[in-house]
Design a protein around this motif. Structure first.
Motif, short mmCIF file in Angstrom:
data_model
loop_
_atom_site.label_atom_id
_atom_site.label_comp_id
_atom_site.label_asym_id
_atom_site.label_seq_id
_atom_site.Cartn_x
_atom_site.Cartn_y
_atom_site.Cartn_z
N HIS A 15 0.82 -1.21 0.00
CA HIS A 15 0.00 0.00 0.00
C HIS A 15 0.86 1.26 0.00
N VAL A 16 0.81 2.02 -1.10
CA VAL A 16 1.49 3.32 -1.18
C VAL A 16 0.68 4.32 -0.36
N GLY A 71 -6.95 5.38 2.27
CA GLY A 71 -6.22 6.45 1.61
C GLY A 71 -5.03 5.92 0.85
N GLY A 72 -4.24 6.84 0.27
CA GLY A 72 -3.10 6.41 -0.53
C GLY A 72 -3.55 5.68 -1.78
N ILE A 73 -2.95 4.52 -2.03
CA ILE A 73 -3.33 3.71 -3.20
C ILE A 73 -3.59 2.28 -2.77
N PRO A 74 -4.81 1.96 -2.34
CA PRO A 74 -5.16 0.58 -2.04
C PRO A 74 -5.15 -0.27 -3.32
N ILE A 75 -4.71 -1.52 -3.17
CA ILE A 75 -4.74 -2.48 -4.28
C ILE A 75 -6.01 -3.31 -4.15
N HIS A 78 -6.84 2.11 -6.46
CA HIS A 78 -7.91 2.94 -5.86
C HIS A 78 -7.30 4.24 -5.30
N THR A 79 -6.80 5.12 -6.17
CA THR A 79 -5.95 6.23 -5.75
C THR A 79 -6.73 7.39 -5.16
N TYR A 80 -6.32 7.79 -3.94
CA TYR A 80 -6.89 8.94 -3.24
C TYR A 80 -5.97 10.14 -3.46
N PHE A 81 -6.48 11.20 -4.05
CA PHE A 81 -5.69 12.41 -4.27
C PHE A 81 -6.06 13.47 -3.23
N ALA A 82 -5.04 14.14 -2.71
CA ALA A 82 -5.26 15.26 -1.80
C ALA A 82 -5.63 16.49 -2.62
N VAL A 83 -6.70 17.18 -2.20
CA VAL A 83 -7.14 18.40 -2.90
C VAL A 83 -7.39 19.49 -1.87
N SER A 84 -7.42 20.73 -2.36
CA SER A 84 -7.65 21.86 -1.46
C SER A 84 -9.09 21.89 -0.98
N ASP A 85 -10.04 21.67 -1.89
CA ASP A 85 -11.46 21.61 -1.58
C ASP A 85 -12.14 20.95 -2.77
N VAL A 86 -12.68 19.76 -2.56
CA VAL A 86 -13.23 18.99 -3.68
C VAL A 86 -14.35 19.75 -4.40
#
Length: 292
Positions: free
Chosen positions: A40-41, A69-73, A167-175
Motif C-alpha cells: 500500500h502506497v 487512503g493512498g493507493i489501495p490495491i 484505488h488512488t486517493y488524491f489530496a485536494v484543497s477543496d473537492v
C-alpha cells in the motif's frame, strides 16, 4: 522472509509502521512510502510540489485491516466481486506482501513487492473464492512522476478471472472547487445517483460521487494552479469517488470532515468486464501520475 534480506540503496530504508514494515524513500526527486501490508502506497511528494496523496488520519491498521487512503490495491476483485463476494475489494490490501527488491536510479527509486496464492492462509476471508494459483507483482517508482504497475500471472492450470483497481486517493484543497478534465463524452454508471449517463464537460463534485466511466483517456485533476495528470494502462474503466457528508459519517475509518480534502480517480477493471487469464498468461494494470 525476504523482507529483511533485500539490500536497500541509500535512498530507501525499512522502518516499523503501524501495520508492520514500511519502505521509506528519500530521493532528490521525491519522497514516498509503501507499506508491505497490502503493498500500500501511502505517500508520494515530488519536488517541489509536496504531497499528492490523501491518507485518512483515522485509518485502521493491523492484520486483516485495509488502510484508508493512498493507493489501495483492489484484487482479485473490485467492489463486492461477481457474486457479492467479501471482503469488499478483495483480500490483497489486507495481507502482507513480500519485498522483492528496491532499486535506485537517477530518476527515482523502484520498490517491488509480490503476493502469491501460497502466501495466503487457508482461513483468510475471501480465500475460498480463488481456487487457482496466481502471482501478483507490484512495482512502484517514486520520482518526479509516480508509476504503479500491478502484474498478475496465472500460475495455475485453470483459467483465472480477475477484476482489480488502483484505488488512488488524491489530496485536494477543496473537492467542491476542483474539476476533472478528460472524461467529457464518456458514458458512466452512476452508483450514487442511479442510471447510465454521458459526461457533459468537466467532472465536478456537488454531492456524493461514485461513478464508473468507460474510458481509457488521461484525466487531469484541476485544483487551482495545480494540475495532476493521471494516465493508465490495462484498464477499461475510470472510477471517480467522493463520499461527501453522510457517507463520511458512516465510515468508521474516515473523518467526518475529511471529504473536502480528497478525490479518488481510479484505474479499474470492474465486475462484468473481468480479465480472464489462461494458464501462464499475465495482465498488467498501470497508473502513471505527474504534476504539471
Amino acid at each position: 522472509m525476504s523482507t529483511f534480506t533485500v539490500e536497500l540503496p541509500p535512498s530507501a530504508r525499512l522502518v516499523d509502521g503501524p501495520a508492520g514494515p514500511v519502505i521509506e524513500v528519500h530521493h532528490p526527486a521525491a519522497t514516498g512510502e509503501v507499506h508491505l501490508h497490502g503493498a500500500h502506497v501511502t505517500s508520494w511528494a515530488p519536488e517541489p510540489h509536496g504531497e499528492v496523496l490523501w491518507l485518512s488520519p483515522e485509518s485502521a491498521y493491523g492484520p486483516g485491516e485495509a488502510i484508508r487512503g493512498g493507493i489501495p490495491i483492489c484484487f482479485p476483485w473490485f467492489g463486492p466481486g461477481p457474486d457479492d463476494w467479501q471482503p469488499m475489494h478483495g483480500f490483497a490490501r489486507r495481507v502482507p506482501w513480500t519485498l522483492v527488491g528496491v532499486r535506485e536510479q537517477a530518476a527515482g527509486v523502484t520498490v517491488r513487492l509480490r503476493l502469491t496464492d501460497t502466501d495466503l492462509p487457508d482461513d483468510l476471508p475471501g480465500r475460498e473464492h480463488l481456487t487457482g494459483g496466481f502471482t501478483a507483482d507490484l512495482a512502484v517508482t517514486f520520482g518526479a512522476e509516480l508509476d504503479v504497475t500491478l502484474e498478475t500471472t496465472n500460475s495455475g492450470t485453470d483459467d483465472l478471472r480477475i477484476s482489480a483497481a488502483l484505488h488512488t486517493y488524491f489530496a485536494v484543497s477543496d473537492v467542491r472547487q476542483v474539476s476533472l478534465d478528460g472524461l467529457a463524452g464518456a458514458g458512466y454508471l452512476d452508483k450514487a445517483g442511479g442510471g447510465d449517463h454521458r459526461q457533459d464537460g468537466p467532472v465536478t463534485f456537488t454531492a456524493e460521487t461514485d461513478r464508473v466511466y468507460r474510458s481509457t483517456a488521461d484525466v487531469t485533476l484541476v485544483d487551482g494552479p495545480r494540475r495532476v495528470v493521471i494516465s493508465k494502462s490495462g484498464s477499461p474503466h475510470t472510477v471517480v469517488w467522493n463520499p461527501w457528508v453522510a457517507k463520511s459519517a458512516r465510515l468508521p475509518d474516515f473523518p467526518d470532515a475529511g471529504w473536502p480534502q480528497m478525490a479518488c480517480v481510479e484505474a479499474a477493471i470492474v465486475p462484468g468486464d473481468e480479465v480472464t487469464l489462461g494458464p501462464g498468461a499475465s495482465h498488467v494494470l498501470g497508473q502513471h501520475i505527474r504534476v504539471s
